[in-house]
Enzyme design. Structure first.
Site, PDB file in Angstrom:
ATOM      1  N   ASP A  41      41.333  43.432  33.376  1.00 24.97           N
ATOM      2  CA  ASP A  41      42.079  44.533  34.300  1.00 24.97           C
ATOM      3  C   ASP A  41      43.426  45.073  33.891  1.00 24.97           C
ATOM      4  O   ASP A  41      42.981  45.991  32.374  1.00 24.97           O
ATOM      5  CB  ASP A  41      43.606  43.453  34.687  1.00 24.97           C
ATOM      6  CG  ASP A  41      43.955  43.548  35.963  1.00 24.97           C
ATOM      7  OD1 ASP A  41      43.935  44.953  36.273  1.00 24.97           O
ATOM      8  OD2 ASP A  41      44.909  42.420  36.410  1.00 24.97           O
ATOM      9  N   GLU A  48      42.189  51.120  32.815  1.00 27.52           N
ATOM     10  CA  GLU A  48      42.466  52.765  33.987  1.00 27.52           C
ATOM     11  C   GLU A  48      43.118  53.746  32.046  1.00 27.52           C
ATOM     12  O   GLU A  48      41.977  54.647  31.945  1.00 27.52           O
ATOM     13  CB  GLU A  48      43.264  53.049  34.883  1.00 27.52           C
ATOM     14  CG  GLU A  48      43.148  52.444  35.637  1.00 27.52           C
ATOM     15  CD  GLU A  48      42.975  50.570  35.907  1.00 27.52           C
ATOM     16  OE1 GLU A  48      42.785  50.217  37.046  1.00 27.52           O
ATOM     17  OE2 GLU A  48      44.539  50.093  35.456  1.00 27.52           O
ATOM     18  N   ASP A  95      44.044  46.183  43.706  1.00 29.43           N
ATOM     19  CA  ASP A  95      45.561  46.617  44.196  1.00 29.43           C
ATOM     20  C   ASP A  95      45.565  46.810  45.777  1.00 29.43           C
ATOM     21  O   ASP A  95      46.236  47.631  46.295  1.00 29.43           O
ATOM     22  CB  ASP A  95      46.686  46.258  43.387  1.00 29.43           C
ATOM     23  CG  ASP A  95      46.068  45.841  42.159  1.00 29.43           C
ATOM     24  OD1 ASP A  95      45.850  44.278  41.974  1.00 29.43           O
ATOM     25  OD2 ASP A  95      47.132  45.800  40.939  1.00 29.43           O
TER      26      ASP A  95
END
Length: 972
Positions: free
Chosen positions: A576, A579, A653
């Site tokens: 997760d 980025e 998300d």
């Protein structure tokens, strides 16, 4: 910086080296030695003019040519992070014709102008496929600052000519609902929900892989500016200089002022709030509350007019969270909501006349969110549809032309450069259940147990974040109060014939031993801690991310995971926030500083590549320890080459709204067209509005919530990876609907359809590795000659046989469907036949997704099962949809090992001859451990309305026992 020192030495050596004449000249010509240099796998041309002092062509395959253009004599660039291939041994010839140096393989010719250095590509017939525009190459020095000082790199841009009927796809996963990117602007800058991959593929059957890891723009290279930069603004009273901004508290006007821009875009911009209205977006919150509190009753309205001297299509980007609406000239063009901590862009275009004031109104309910409205003037007509790639930071222009005879061939060429798509374990294609988040060990096990008790299919459960003690992010340790025996949790899940994966982040608290270990070898980014940044847990904790570009840190990161979690036997890893997302609301300049310095240069140089390098380290580490167990990775971002790491990309998300459901369709399709075959999304949307989550729903809201989840669930079942996840309300099927209700039955039916299709789906999965296949397919891939499909963003092929048309409008019980030309189509559920080449309105009852089967398709379905390892030797029903010849090759292997790479797999060729009415089951090719010696095939035909069309256990026209040898079955 050390890069420059080595490059200067190599440049000096290159200038001293002799220039070699080519082996092949043009007809009747002697090639002067100064025209070009032959190098291993290609040539180097020295242009007479232009910004590039060297243009290099290298052959990477019959249809793949690398082009490198440098502003100096140095061609020794750093190793690519995306491309793993080396120049090939493909034969090629070189000749000169006038101004041109031509490099030719059997399939592709690349021509370089000796005068300008411009390159163009021709197919085997001599037709031009792609050509750099004259003067379309830009290379300019740029100074990049980071914590170690200033560094000089290059800003680069390349423009290619494009005919008006060309369409562009790929570029990663973006949330704008766009299928064809011609005339659109796309910024590749990794962000939660938005994933850049610098591969663009064309309807003309070529691709361009742009090998640059920095922030990159497709389309218009100019950054979007605030409204006042290029527009004339007047407020609601007609005064020049800005818009009227009205700030309301509980519908009472508190502040009104003129503002020249709408700009609460980042944390830094929050200082612009009027006194008494300042947002608090960065404050920590308690665990489990992913939102922000405060600002109840606040509403902001901007209104006035905009005017431009430049008539044409003006582009706008609304960046927002909270509730936002935009009206232009009285027309509502944007009506969106997004969770306050995760704003994103909503693009729209407006055809503005010159020198006329146009009314604009923006309404915003912030909820501690963010907003900005940006604008860009029209491009000149010549540039509007051109293919253009611009990158902020790099060493040179460096790209790969990939030619083919189809988009599938182009994707295969891309994977030939960046790595084959690793085949996931069979169980990965079953149903996934997770939530944000399971709080205890018992919740995890009880979830799987409940599915088993209800007889609902499930293969996988996920433990999301925060299983660790609150103050120990990065410890890879379970909180013993909530997870007393993680090993037993995993064993219990396995005993229920399911698999479990675990969330691991590249994020660490400085108080953890793992942070200290990484920091000791220079493997942590430290600026986030030095700036005093705090995350959202409890009181807020200092934190930062590790540097995967340092090989020792990448190896240590995996070792820490393995040492902490390896004994528990988890089946895969959820990577997760890769980025990396140090804070969702940092401005780009500050975010870039906090992403470095890396072991290979400033953060700006490698901005987009973190998710690839991180996933590769985990993949390689897991596979080294368990060399014959297929790796499974779920990751929130990607970069070119991710498909080689056993990874699934998910769309981040996203929120629980109908527009967001619609946007997932084109997001997934363009992910596939970017070379990544395994993609998923949070069924139902991750974050939800307060009307769904803050208390008991009204009957109206409950009806919409139920329908949204059902329609999203139906779509999810016909995507590569079928996965339900989100914040409260709970997303387990039995929590969405009570057993015995129509909603529950519809959800269960969709799950069972997915599992009945498993022989078909697993064949598609096998083809991603063996044949460089794509599971979820833009219609343009299968119907390239039908121009009507090029912009369709809400229909797709799921493999070669099925076309899905998800419903994404609340209350819809029918929808418009375009049936591609060249074939007839059957409704999967009813058998009703539709002619190709036209659009129809079809029924879309609430209980099912519109699904259509191509005439001539052979669709294999299996027995009813509750997990993918069940009844692997069970009977297969082959349904032939009459009306055209058809073929399919049924694939199978052991399902969890890498035996398929060693040739351990089997295929059964199936061939339907429409005119003869004969189905041929060919000789089985290959074998694998545990392969059933024989299979029962139940055969039936559909050629019109059939009430039992999806009764796969109903009476068969023929039933045969197949032992691996060819059989011919004549239709009764």
């Amino acid at each position: 910086m050390r890069f420059h020192h080595s490059r200067q030495i190599l440049a000096f050596l290159l200038l001293l080296s002799p220039v070699a004449a080519c082996a092949t000249a043009g007809p009747g010509q002697d090639v002067p030695a100064s025209v070009f240099e032959r190098i291993g796998g290609g040539i180097v041309v020295i242009p007479e003019e232009g910004e590039a002092r060297r243009v290099r062509l290298q052959v990477y395959g019959p249809g793949t040519i690398r082009v490198t253009a440098t502003p100096d004599a140095d061609l020794d660039l750093p190793a690519s992070l995306m491309v793993t291939a080396e120049p090939s041994t493909t034969p090629f010839e070189v000749e000169t014709r006038g101004d041109l140096v031509r490099l030719r393989t059997d399939h592709t010719t690349a021509e370089v102008s000796r005068r300008t250095g411009a390159v163009r590509f021709l197919d085997e017939t001599g037709a031009v496929v792609l050509a750099e525009r004259a003067g379309g190459r830009e290379i300019a020095p740029i100074t990049v600052e980071d914590q170690t000082g200033d560094h000089i790199f290059q800003t680069t841009r390349q423009v290619w000519e494009s005919p008006p009927d060309e369409a562009f796809y790929g570029l990663g996963q973006h949330q704008q609902g766009v299928m064809n990117y011609r005339g659109k602007d796309v910024e590749l800058a990794q962000h939660n929900m938005d994933v850049g991959i610098p591969l663009v593929v064309s309807s003309r059957n070529y691709g361009v892989l742009w090998d640059n890891n920095s922030i990159t723009r497709f389309g218009d290279p100019r950054p979007y500016g605030m409204l006042d930069q290029r527009l004339i603004l007047r407020d609601a009273t007609g005064r020049f200089g800005g818009l009227t901004a009205s700030y309301y508290q509980d519908d009472e006007l508190r502040v009104q002022r003129q503002e020249r821009e709408i700009n609460y875009e980042y944390i830094r911009d929050q200082q612009g709030w009027p006194e008494g209205f300042k947002a608090q977006p960065a404050q920590p919150v308690q665990v489990g509350d992913m939102g922000r509190t405060g600002q109840d009753g606040v509403r902001v309205v901007w209104e006035g007019t905009i005017e431009t001297p430049d008539a044409g299509e003006h582009k706008f980007k609304l960046y927002s969270s909270g509730y936002a609406k935009v009206w232009i000239d009285g027309e509502l063009v944007i009506d969106r909501w997004r969770q306050n901590w995760n704003p994103w862009f909503h693009d729209f275009e407006v055809d503005l006349p010159a020198d006329r004031a146009i009314a604009v109104r923006v309404e915003w309910i912030p909820g501690d969110g963010y907003i900005a409205l940006r604008h860009l003037d029209p491009l000149p007509d010549a540039d509007h549809g051109a293919l253009s790639m611009w990158s902020e930071v790099g060493h040179a222009i460096d790209y790969y032309y990939i030619g083919g005879d189809s988009l599938d061939a182009v994707i295969a060429g891309y994977r030939g450069l960046t790595g084959k798509a690793t085949l996931l374990p069979r169980w990965a294609y079953g149903f996934w259940q997770s939530r944000q988040r399971y709080n205890t060990q018992a919740e995890v096990v009880d979830t799987v147990r409940r599915y088993r008790e209800l007889g609902l299919p499930i293969d996988n459960v996920v433990q999301d974040w925060f299983y660790w003690p609150e103050d120990a992010w990065g410890s890879h340790a379970f909180d013993p109060a909530r997870f007393p025996d993680p090993g037993q949790m995993v064993r219990d899940v396995h005993a229920l014939d399911a698999n479990i994966i675990l969330s691991v982040w590249p994020k660490f608290y400085p108080t953890t031993e793992h942070y200290r270990q990484l920091d000791a070898i220079g493997g942590m980014y430290t600026r986030n801690v030095e700036m005093g940044a705090r995350d959202w847990l409890g009181p807020g904790y200092a934190n930062s991310f590790y540097d995967p570009y340092l090989p020792a840190a990448r190896a240590l990161y995996w070792k820490q995971i393995s040492d902490s979690m390896g004994a528990f036997d988890f089946d895969g890893w959820w990577l997760d926030s890769v980025e990396p997302d140090m804070h969702s609301n940092l401005d780009i300049a500050e975010r870039t500083l906090r992403m470095g310095p890396t072991a290979i240069g400033p953060g700006a140089l490698v901005f987009n590549s973190y998710p690839l390098v991180n996933a590769e380290g985990v993949y390689q580490g897991f596979r080294a320890e368990q060399p014959d167990t297929r790796t499974y990775i779920l990751t929130r971002s990607a970069w070119g080459g991710l498909q080689r790491t056993g990874s699934v990309l998910w769309s981040g998300d996203v929120v629980a709204r109908w527009d967001d459901l619609r946007e997932q369709i084109s997001a997934g399709l363009n992910t596939g067209l970017s070379g990544l075959p395994n993609w998923t999304h949070d069924i139902g949307g991750f974050s939800v509005e307060a009307r769904y989550s803050a208390g008991p729903m009204t009957p109206e809201d409950k009806a919409e919530w139920d329908e949204l989840n059902l329609r999203w669930f139906q779509f999810g079942a016909i995507t590569p990876v079928f996965r339900s996840h989100g914040e409260f309300p709970l997303r387990e099927v039995y929590n969405l609907a009570a057993p015995g209700t129509p909603l529950y039955d519809a959800l269960a039916a969709q799950m069972r359809l997915r599992y009945r299709l498993m022989p078909y789906i697993y064949t598609l999965a096998g083809d991603t590795w063996h044949r460089d296949g794509t599971i979820m397919r833009g219609l343009v891939m299968d119907f390239p000659g039908d121009a009507a499909v090029r912009d369709i963003n809400d229909q797709y092929m799921f493999g070669p046989a099925l076309m899905a048309a998800p419903v994404h409008v609340y209350g819809a019980r029918s929808r418009s469907v375009y049936f591609p030309a060249g074939t007839d189509w059957y409704d999967l559920h009813t058998g009703a036949r539709h002619s190709g080449g036209r659009r129809e309105t079809v029924d879309a009852p609430l209980e099912r997704i519109p699904l259509f089967v191509r005439a001539g398709a052979i669709l294999p379905t299996g027995p009813e099962i509750t997990h993918t390892a069940e009844k692997l030797d069970g009977p297969i029903t082959l349904t032939i949809y009459a009306g055209a010849d058809g073929r399919f090759e049924l694939y199978d292997d052991a399902g969890t090992t890498y035996g398929y790479e060693r040739g351990e797999f089997a295929r059964i060729p199936l061939l339907w001859d429409q005119s003869a009415g004969v189905l041929t089951l060919g000789d089985r090719a290959g074998a694998y451990p545990g392969m059933p010696a024989s299979r029962t095939f139940r055969i039936r035909w559909i050629d019109g309305e059939t009430p039992t069309a999806t009764d796969f256990d109903g009476p068969a026209s023929r039933t045969v026992e197949y032992v691996g040898h060819a059989m011919r079955i004549t239709r009764p």
